[in-house]
Design a protein around this motif. Structure first.
Motif, mmCIF file in Angstrom:
data_model
loop_
_atom_site.group_PDB
_atom_site.id
_atom_site.type_symbol
_atom_site.label_atom_id
_atom_site.label_comp_id
_atom_site.label_asym_id
_atom_site.label_seq_id
_atom_site.Cartn_x
_atom_site.Cartn_y
_atom_site.Cartn_z
ATOM 1 N N MET A 181 3.177 -6.837 1.336
ATOM 2 C CA MET A 181 2.715 -6.059 0.192
ATOM 3 C C MET A 181 3.210 -4.625 0.295
ATOM 4 O O MET A 181 2.473 -3.732 0.648
ATOM 5 C CB MET A 181 1.201 -6.089 0.131
ATOM 6 N N ARG A 182 4.483 -4.433 0.068
ATOM 7 C CA ARG A 182 5.024 -3.075 0.205
ATOM 8 C C ARG A 182 4.686 -2.288 -1.054
ATOM 9 O O ARG A 182 5.209 -2.551 -2.120
ATOM 10 C CB ARG A 182 6.541 -3.120 0.379
ATOM 11 N N ALA A 183 3.758 -1.302 -0.937
ATOM 12 C CA ALA A 183 3.315 -0.545 -2.106
ATOM 13 C C ALA A 183 4.476 0.258 -2.697
ATOM 14 O O ALA A 183 4.505 0.560 -3.863
ATOM 15 C CB ALA A 183 2.196 0.388 -1.717
ATOM 16 N N ASN B 290 0.661 -3.184 5.116
ATOM 17 C CA ASN B 290 1.032 -2.621 3.801
ATOM 18 C C ASN B 290 2.010 -1.487 4.011
ATOM 19 O O ASN B 290 1.622 -0.334 4.071
ATOM 20 C CB ASN B 290 -0.193 -2.058 3.070
ATOM 21 N N LEU B 291 3.295 -1.836 4.148
ATOM 22 C CA LEU B 291 4.267 -0.808 4.498
ATOM 23 C C LEU B 291 4.552 0.093 3.315
ATOM 24 O O LEU B 291 4.899 -0.384 2.238
ATOM 25 C CB LEU B 291 5.560 -1.461 4.974
ATOM 26 N N GLU C 208 -6.864 -6.909 1.001
ATOM 27 C CA GLU C 208 -5.750 -6.597 1.906
ATOM 28 C C GLU C 208 -4.884 -5.468 1.371
ATOM 29 O O GLU C 208 -4.152 -4.831 2.108
ATOM 30 C CB GLU C 208 -4.872 -7.829 2.122
ATOM 31 N N MET C 209 -4.982 -5.226 0.036
ATOM 32 C CA MET C 209 -4.084 -4.242 -0.578
ATOM 33 C C MET C 209 -4.512 -2.810 -0.283
ATOM 34 O O MET C 209 -5.645 -2.545 0.117
ATOM 35 C CB MET C 209 -4.039 -4.444 -2.097
ATOM 36 N N ASN C 210 -3.588 -1.873 -0.530
ATOM 37 C CA ASN C 210 -3.868 -0.444 -0.406
ATOM 38 C C ASN C 210 -4.808 -0.011 -1.532
ATOM 39 O O ASN C 210 -4.623 -0.410 -2.684
ATOM 40 C CB ASN C 210 -2.538 0.318 -0.490
ATOM 41 N N TYR D 244 -0.854 8.247 -1.482
ATOM 42 C CA TYR D 244 -1.445 7.452 -0.404
ATOM 43 C C TYR D 244 -2.074 8.288 0.706
ATOM 44 O O TYR D 244 -2.454 7.748 1.755
ATOM 45 C CB TYR D 244 -0.394 6.509 0.189
#
Lengths: 462, 462
Positions: free
Chosen positions: A1-3, B209-210, A34-36, B229
Motif C-alpha cells: 500500500m504505497r501511499a 505503508n511505504l 492497515e492503511m495510513n 504524513y
C-alpha cells in the motif's frame, strides 16, 4: 500500500469502493486498519456522509482518532453528531491535545459544548486552558504530551521511563529535564541517550543551551527557532518560566504553509482563510475579497480628481494620455517589487525596523539604476514604436522627454514608498503584508500622475 | 546560554567581543565550544574575515563542521581559502553530504576543485553523484547518512546497531529496512523499537505503508509528503527502486520557506534568489528586477495604442479620462486576487489542472457577485463624490452608466483571465507563479480600456 504512488493509490481506492458496494465490511475494515490514517481520511471524505460515519465507527479507537484528526471540520462535525457520547469521549481522549484544540476552534459552539461534556475532566481542563491562548501564539499550537526527565536519573532509568510513558506522547525523541518546580533545566535527545552509557547521569549529557519560547510568543517566532536551530520539538514556558508544553516539527510545517499563504493572500488584498480553495464557498471567497476591492476602488478617486484637474492641459496635448497607463503600471510594478521583497524579508526575520536606513539606501540605489534604465528604454521605445512604426505626429521630442523624466522620477518614488510603508506598518503594529502591491499601486498611481503633469506643465508650458 | 532570549544573546555577544579584544582566546574558545553552532556562526559573521578564520580554526573538528554549515557561502569560501588542505579535508569529512553539496553548488569552480581534492575518494564520489541531481529535485536535497536495518534482525540487535553506527547519521529516529539488493521493504521508528520487546523481529513491527519519492521528483512533491504524513524523514529511491538517500524534516523546513519566497518573488515579477535581502548587492537586486519591468513596460504599449486610437472620442468626452485609472486598477486587483489564489492552491497541491472547470465556475460566480457590487458602489460613488461634492457638470447619468457597465464587465473578464492563465501556464509546463499580478494587470488594462471605449461608443454615440 504505497501511499505515494498515486496510480497505486487510485487502485486501492477502487478496491475500497468495490468492497463498500459489495458490503464486504469486514475485509474493508481490515484494509482500512492497515492503511495510513491520511489516506483513510481521504477515502472517507469521498463517500457520502451517512456511510462515512458508519465506516468511521468500525475503526479501532486508536485508528479512529488518528483518522479523525485528518478530516475537515465539516466531516468532524458530522461524525461528532452521529456517534454516541461514549464513542465521542473515546475519540477526544485518543486525540492529541493540539489536534483537539484545533478542532474546537473551528467547531460551532453547540458542538463544542457536547464534545467538552464527553471529555474527561482532565482533558476538558487542558483543552480549556489551551483554548485561552490566541490561535496564532505558541500556546495555541503547543501540545501537552511530552516526556520529562529529572537530571539525577541515569540513561538506563530514562530509557525505561520513555518505554513506560512514551506510548501516547506526540514525540519521544526530545526529552525535557525539569526541576521539582517544573522549570526547564536542560534538553536531552533519544539519540544522545542511545549513544551514551547506561549509567551516565542525565545532568552530564543534557544540553543546557535552552532554546524555548513563551506561550504568548507569536507563531512566527516559533517557526524561526525551528528553521534556525533545526529542532524536532521546541519547549514552551509560561510567564513564570515553567514548562507547560512543546511544539513539534510536524505542526511547524503546517504553520509555515499557513503563514506563507496568509502573507500571499494579504499581498493580493484578500482576507486570509485557512480552508483550501476548493472547500471555500463562493460567498466566503467573495466576502474575503470584496471589501478590499471597494476600498481600493474608492481610493482610486484621487487619481481621477488629479486627471480631471489637468483636463484642459490634456485637451491641448491629447498625446500625453497615451502614456498614462504605461507610467502608472511601471510605477506600480516597481513599487510592488520593493514592498514584496521587504515584506517577505520581515516575515522571514531577515530584516527588522532597525534596518530601515540600510533598506532605504539599498532601494534608493536600485531605484536610480532602474529609473535611468527604464527612462532610456522608454525613450528608445517611443521613438521606435510611437514615432517610426505608429508614425504618431504628436509625439515630439519634448513629449518623449516629459515621459522619460516622469518615468525615472516615478520609479524612484515607487521604490521609496514600496520599501518604507511595510516597515512603518510593522513598526505601527500592523501586518506589513497589507502594505503591498494593491495599496502601493494606488498611492504610486497618484504620485506618478502628479509628477507627469507637473513635468509636462514645465516643459510643454501647458 | 538561552539562545532564544535576544537580550541575553546580546549580552553573550558582548562578552565574546570583550574576550576577543582582550585576546583571552582560551576562554573564548571554551565559550564558543559550549554555544549553539547557529549562534557561533552568527558571531563569526560579525567579526572581520581575518579574525573569523583565525577563531574558526580554534574550534574542534565537530564544532567547526557544524558552524561551517551555518555560514554564508562568502564566509565559507573565505575560510576554505585560509585553511590548510588537511583542515579542509577534515571539514568536508565532518559535513553532512547534503550540506557539502549545497555549498558546492554555490562556490566558484576553482574553490570547488580544491575542496574536491581535499575530500577522500569516497566522499568525493558521493558528492559528485549528488551534484548531478537537479538542485530542486529530491536527489538534490537528500542526504546519504541514514540507518538501514534488515527485517530478520530483532529489536535488541537493531538498537545495538543504531548505537554503533548512529553517531554521524543525520537522523536515527526513522530506520529503513532494506533487502539484500538495497530495495526498501519497510520503515521502523526508534519509538516503535523502544516500545517493542527486545526479541521482537523487525519484520513483525515494521510499517509496510511505504511513503517515498524518487530522486528526480520535484522538491514540492517532497514537502507535500511531509505535510500530508507528518514525517521526520522521507526515503528517496532511484529509478531501479533502490534506496539511495533520505530527506530529513529540518531540510524540508528550509525548502518550504525557499519555495514560498520564490513564489512570492515571482508573483511580484522578481527573479528569485536564495540569498537574504540584506546580503544581496544592489546590482544583483537590480538584475533580478529590471528585465521584468522592461518587459511589462513595453507590453503596456498596447494600452497606449488603444487610448491613442480613441483620442478623438476622448476629446469629445474628456470626462471619460478621469475614470480610466479607477477602472484599470480595480480590474487589475480583481484579476490578481483570482490568479494569486489559484497559484498558491496549485503550489500547495490543493488544485490541479483537472480542476480547471470547477475553478472557472467558482470564479465566474464570484466575479458576478463582485462585478455587480462594485458597479453599484461605483454608481453611488460617482453621483456622491464626482457630481455632488466635486460638482463636475460633465458627469451625466449616461457617463456614470458607461463607467458602471465597464466596471462589471472588466471585473468579470479579470477574474476569468486571472484564474485560467496560471492553470494554463502550469499545463504548458511553466511556473504558474509567473502568470500573476503584473502580467494579469497588463492584460486586464488593455481589456478594460477596450470594453470602456466600446460601451462609450454605443451609449454616448461618440
Amino acid at each position: 500500500m504505497r501511499a505515494t504512488d498515486s496510480r497505486e493509490f487510485e487502485h486501492i481506492r477502487e478496491t475500497l469502493f468495490e468492497l463498500l458496494d459489495k458490503k464486504r465490511i469486514k475485509l474493508l475494515r481490515q484494509t482500512l486498519e492497515e492503511m495510513n490514517e491520511f489516506d483513510v481520511a481521504e477515502f472517507l471524505s469521498e463517500i457520502e456522509p451517512a456511510k462515512m460515519a458508519m465506516i468511521f465507527r468500525m475503526l479501532s479507537k486508536e485508528k479512529g482518532a488518528e483518522v479523525f484528526a485528518n478530516l475537515d471540520v465539516g466531516e468532524q462535525e458530522f461524525i461528532i453528531n452521529s456517534v454516541s457520547d461514549t464513542e465521542l469521549g473515546d475519540i477526544i481522549e485518543e486525540l492529541y491535545v493540539d489536534d483537539a484544540v484545533d478542532m474546537m476552534e473551528e467547531l460551532p459552539a453547540n458542538v463544542v459544548k457536547r464534545v467538552m461534556r464527553a471529555a474527561t475532566p482532565d482533558t476538558r481542563s487542558i483543552i480549556n486552558q489551551y483554548l485561552n491562548y490566541p490561535e496564532n501564539s505558541a500556546g495555541g499550537i503547543m501540545t501537552a504530551e511530552f516526556i520529562d526527565l529529572k537530571k539525577y536519573m541515569n540513561v538506563k532509568e530514562s530509557i525505561a521511563r520513555i518505554r513506560r510513558i512514551g506510548e501516547d506522547k506526540e514525540t519521544i525523541y526530545t526529552c525535557f529535564v525539569t526541576s521539582s518546580d517544573r522549570r526547564l533545566e536542560g534538553v536531552v535527545t533519544v539519540k544522545e541517550l542511545l549513544l551514551a552509557n547506561d549509567d551516565d547521569v542525565i545532568e552530564d549529557i543534557m544540553d543546557r543551551n535552552l532554546i524555548y519560547v513563551s506561550t504568548t510568543d507569536d507563531r512566527e517566532t516559533v517557526t524561526e527557532k525551528f528553521s534556525d536551530y533545526d529542532l524536532l520539538a521546541l519547549p514552551v514556558a509560561d510567564s513564570e518560566g515553567r514548562l507547560v508544553g512543546i511544539v513539534t516539527v510536524d505542526d511547524v510545517i503546517d504553520v509555515l504553509e499557513q503563514e506563507a499563504t496568509e502573507d500571499i493572500e494579504k499581498m493580493a488584498a484578500i482576507t486570509p482563510s485557512d480552508k483550501p480553495y476548493l472547500k471555500l464557498g463562493v460567498f466566503e471567497i467573495w466576502k474575503n475579497r470584496i471589501p478590499w476591492l471597494m476600498l481600493l476602488m474608492v481610493s482610486a478617486t484621487f487619481t481621477g480628481i488629479i486627471i480631471t484637474s489637468f483636463e484642459d492641459a490634456l485637451a491641448v496635448q491629447a498625446v500625453l494620455m497615451a502614456f498614462i497607463p504605461m507610467l502608472m503600471d511601471t510605477g506600480g510594478n516597481s513599487g510592488s517589487q520593493a514592498s514584496v521583497t521587504v515584506i517577505r524579508s520581515i516575515s522571514l526575520g531577515d530584516i527588522e525596523f532597525s534596518d530601515i536606513m540600510e533598506v532605504i539606501w539599498k532601494e534608493i540605489r536600485v531605484a536610480v539604476l532602474s529609473g535611468v534604465a527604464l527612462a532610456c528604454a522608454t525613450f528608445a521605445k517611443i521613438l521606435l514604436v510611437d514615432k517610426l512604426i505608429m508614425g504618431n505626429p504628436e509625439v515630439s521630442f519634448l513629449v518623449s522627454l516629459v515621459v522619460c523624466i516622469t518615468m525615472a522620477l516615478t520609479v524612484f518614488c515607487a521604490k521609496f514608498v514600496g520599501c518604507t510603508l511595510p516597515m512603518l506598518a510593522k513598526k505601527a503594529g500592523f501586518d506589513p503584508a497589507v502594505m503591498s502591491s494593491p495599496f502601493i499601486t494606488t498611492i504610486v498611481d497618484a504620485i506618478s500622475l502628479l509628477i507627469y503633469f507637473s513635468v509636462a506643465k514645465i516643459l510643454l508650458h501647458i
